[in-house]
Design a protein around this motif. Sequence first.
Motif, short mmCIF file in Angstrom:
data_model
loop_
_atom_site.label_atom_id
_atom_site.label_comp_id
_atom_site.label_asym_id
_atom_site.label_seq_id
_atom_site.Cartn_x
_atom_site.Cartn_y
_atom_site.Cartn_z
N MET A 179 0.82 -1.24 0.08
CA MET A 179 0.02 -0.12 -0.09
C MET A 179 0.82 1.33 0.20
O MET A 179 0.49 2.32 -0.79
CB MET A 179 -0.93 0.06 1.24
CG MET A 179 -2.19 -0.71 1.15
SD MET A 179 -3.21 -0.38 -0.18
CE MET A 179 -3.82 1.26 0.02
N ASN A 180 1.91 1.24 0.76
CA ASN A 180 2.83 2.38 0.63
C ASN A 180 3.41 2.58 -0.62
O ASN A 180 3.77 3.73 -0.85
CB ASN A 180 3.97 1.99 1.82
CG ASN A 180 3.43 2.26 3.11
OD1 ASN A 180 2.33 3.12 3.34
ND2 ASN A 180 4.06 2.01 4.35
N LEU A 182 2.16 1.84 -3.33
CA LEU A 182 1.30 2.35 -4.39
C LEU A 182 0.99 3.84 -4.01
O LEU A 182 0.68 4.58 -5.07
CB LEU A 182 -0.23 1.22 -3.95
CG LEU A 182 -1.35 1.64 -4.66
CD1 LEU A 182 -1.48 1.38 -6.24
CD2 LEU A 182 -2.49 1.14 -4.22
N LEU A 183 0.74 4.03 -2.72
CA LEU A 183 0.51 5.59 -2.53
C LEU A 183 1.72 6.38 -2.89
O LEU A 183 1.66 7.55 -3.43
CB LEU A 183 0.42 5.51 -1.02
CG LEU A 183 -1.06 5.34 -0.62
CD1 LEU A 183 -1.10 4.87 0.85
CD2 LEU A 183 -2.03 6.31 -0.99
N LEU A 186 1.88 6.92 -6.62
CA LEU A 186 0.78 7.49 -7.11
C LEU A 186 1.16 9.00 -6.80
O LEU A 186 0.96 9.91 -7.76
CB LEU A 186 -0.54 7.28 -6.26
CG LEU A 186 -1.48 6.28 -6.71
CD1 LEU A 186 -2.61 6.01 -6.00
CD2 LEU A 186 -2.04 6.60 -8.16
N ALA A 205 -7.75 7.79 -7.62
CA ALA A 205 -7.24 6.73 -7.16
C ALA A 205 -6.58 7.02 -5.87
O ALA A 205 -6.61 5.99 -4.95
CB ALA A 205 -6.39 6.00 -8.28
N GLN A 206 -5.91 7.94 -5.77
CA GLN A 206 -5.06 8.36 -4.56
C GLN A 206 -5.96 8.13 -3.26
O GLN A 206 -5.84 7.62 -2.34
CB GLN A 206 -4.35 9.65 -4.47
CG GLN A 206 -3.39 9.91 -3.59
CD GLN A 206 -2.76 11.17 -3.65
OE1 GLN A 206 -3.48 12.05 -3.93
NE2 GLN A 206 -1.43 11.13 -3.25
N CYS A 208 -8.99 6.83 -3.02
CA CYS A 208 -9.42 5.45 -2.69
C CYS A 208 -8.43 4.86 -1.97
O CYS A 208 -8.85 4.10 -0.94
CB CYS A 208 -9.84 4.57 -3.88
SG CYS A 208 -11.14 5.45 -4.89
N ALA A 209 -7.14 4.74 -2.35
CA ALA A 209 -6.16 3.98 -1.93
C ALA A 209 -5.86 4.28 -0.54
O ALA A 209 -5.68 3.70 0.68
CB ALA A 209 -4.69 4.38 -2.44
N TYR A 210 -5.98 5.69 -0.13
CA TYR A 210 -6.07 6.23 1.41
C TYR A 210 -7.00 5.54 2.15
O TYR A 210 -6.80 5.43 3.06
CB TYR A 210 -5.87 7.94 1.38
CG TYR A 210 -4.49 8.29 1.43
CD1 TYR A 210 -3.69 7.98 2.33
CD2 TYR A 210 -4.02 9.23 0.09
CE1 TYR A 210 -2.30 8.53 1.93
CE2 TYR A 210 -2.77 9.58 0.05
CZ TYR A 210 -1.92 9.43 1.25
OH TYR A 210 -0.55 9.93 1.26
N LEU A 212 -8.80 2.98 1.47
CA LEU A 212 -8.43 1.52 1.61
C LEU A 212 -7.32 1.45 2.82
O LEU A 212 -7.32 0.33 3.64
CB LEU A 212 -7.93 0.95 0.50
CG LEU A 212 -7.85 -0.53 0.13
CD1 LEU A 212 -9.10 -1.24 0.60
CD2 LEU A 212 -7.08 -0.67 -1.09
N LEU A 213 -6.11 2.07 2.89
CA LEU A 213 -5.18 1.98 3.72
C LEU A 213 -5.81 2.31 5.16
O LEU A 213 -5.57 1.47 6.13
CB LEU A 213 -4.27 3.23 3.51
CG LEU A 213 -2.99 3.33 4.38
CD1 LEU A 213 -2.13 1.69 4.29
CD2 LEU A 213 -1.84 4.11 4.22
#
Length: 655
Positions: A179-180, A182-183, A186, A205-206, A208-210, A212-213
């Motif tokens: 995840m890190n 991916l972030l 991004l 996307a960012q 969503c990723a945050y 999700l994290l």
Amino acid sequence: MAVNTQTSHHENVDDQRPQNYRSLSSKFSIFTGVLVAWIVVVILCWDLRQHTFDLAKGIVLCCVVALVAGAISRFSMRLLARPLELLQQGITSVREGRFEPIQVSRTGDEIEYLGESFNRMIETLAHSQEEIRQHQELLEDRIRQRTQELEKAMHTALEASQAKSEFLANMSHELRTPMNGLLGMLDLVLDSGLSLDQREQLETAQRCAYSLLGLLNDILDLSKIEAGKMLLEKIPFNARTVLGDCVQSQLAKAAQKGIDLRFEASEAGMYEILGDPLRLRQILANLLSNAIKFTDRGYVRVHLSSSFRSDGRVTLQFSVRDTGSGIPADKLPEIFEKFTQADGSISRKYGGTGLGLAITRRLVEMQGGEVRVESEPGKGSTFTVVIACEPAPASASKQPSVKGTTAAPAAAPNSGSRLLLVEDNLVNQKVVLAILRKKGYQIEVANDGREALQKLDTAGPYDLILMDVQMPVLDGLEATRAIRRESKWSRIPIIAMTAHAMNGDRERCLQAGMDAYISKPVQPAHLVATIEKHLGSRTEKAPAPPPAANSIDRVLTDRLMREESGLLNDMLQLFLQLAPERLDKIEAAAGKADPGTVAEEAKMIGAAAEQLASKELGECARRIEAAATRGDFEQVRQDVETLRREIRSLEALTT
Ligand code: ADP
């Protein structure tokens, strides 16, 4: 024994007889005796009146009276009293739970009929009693069987739940690392030249990723708590600074919604305490993000106060008051349960999983505190947290707050001490090196336990060892035991550093001979404080190394000191891996005189370098971009070389 019991039964029966009890046979004999005696008296009185009284006749008559009375007594005894007594004994036996038939007198009359009926009744009763007993046994068997099945199922469920929690807790590292990455990627891409559409899509996307994290962190935290693997730190820090920082970090979010967010702290309070600043911050962050989430207009106030208790500890109290949607009274007790939301429709509008308050309550309870809520639908809510903690020792209270400041950090009192870092992970090595070099320590690295032993032998002495626990070749525990076996090394302080903040780790480390234990990700202030504590006050100090030589060092170490998450380090690592590739591309494109590719690649490197390392690096990349636009590819090649050198020196600095 049995006989005695029997006797006592009979005694009991006798006891229950009325006081004026007289047997039937004696009553009959008295009655017949009186009747016959009366006849005799009448006969004798008649004889006396007629003067024909004869003594012999009188005696004979008296004897006849006695005989008749005796005979009647015996007769009534045999026919009536005995069968009735047997019947009574039978009833007593039934009352005592013994279903035995009685002896029936064969008199051929109602008495015999009564006895037979009684025995049939006994037989029926005994039969139903037997059936009841069999049913009872069957039921007991089934209950026993079901209980065993339930116990087995419960055991299996518990094991499964434990395994689930353990699995999730252990997965934390594995899940967070990608995840890190991916972030980080991004972030890097978002820093490059993008069209408006691309930017918007990547920002989505960012986000969503945050989220999700965030969700991942919540689930992992909860499972860690439930598996009993959440350990709390006990380090000195300033609660007011930590909570103030937390409020500060949410100001932008509140401003976006037009909410007035304020932090107030009672001036007189004692805020230098011993505890876990990360978890305290997490508690407030959860409450604060809910308050902002569920408030559309008005304000959110965070109020902090503290007071001394009679036992010398400090009561820390903070409340988060909002003017939001409020919570219905009947939902208040439920909102602290996991996966529970007060109003599905409202929560759908705002999002969320129902885990925040469950984690908050558990974290507060783990610190021996409590969290309360008061709320009025439509008017707002107030969440109050009360925690009793120990005040920080006077010397520790002067240490910097955990979040650190942007001011240049001073050298540590024992700067110049020689430390050995035993750590196999490259990123962790870089982080610790950057933190400790900045503090003026001389530090060398060993990649595993065996290398540490070799270094101790050949390059020692060291003043202190920082030891990772899980390593290839020779792990931290084994290495420590080996070090302790050598008398010349037995007094070197060894501090364990482990990513697995699990119960029992601390004990295992101490048992192996280590002196202290810190968990990863390391917090700079805590790491330095622990090292200083174990180095003690040293009079002879080697001169401190010169301060950071170049701008890259300064920017990088400042950032490492400020940031607690591993994100920046992972991003830096990514940058170091990707940059040479990009430089190759630039050189190849310059060879083909392709200004577009050169400019594009240089722009990406420049943005990332500026954000991660230094302005100078970014400027160098921009010079390449400009040279490419001018078509000056010779200049491009020269600047690429400079950039390569800078990046190599950055690599050298972080290894
Ligand atoms: P989440 O916010 O992710 O749904 P939480 O456990 O943090 O989960 O909160 C549980 C529920 O409690 C929320 O869904 C909401 O219904 C209610 N709640 C919590 N804080 C507030 C608040 N400040 N104002 C109104 N409702 C709240």
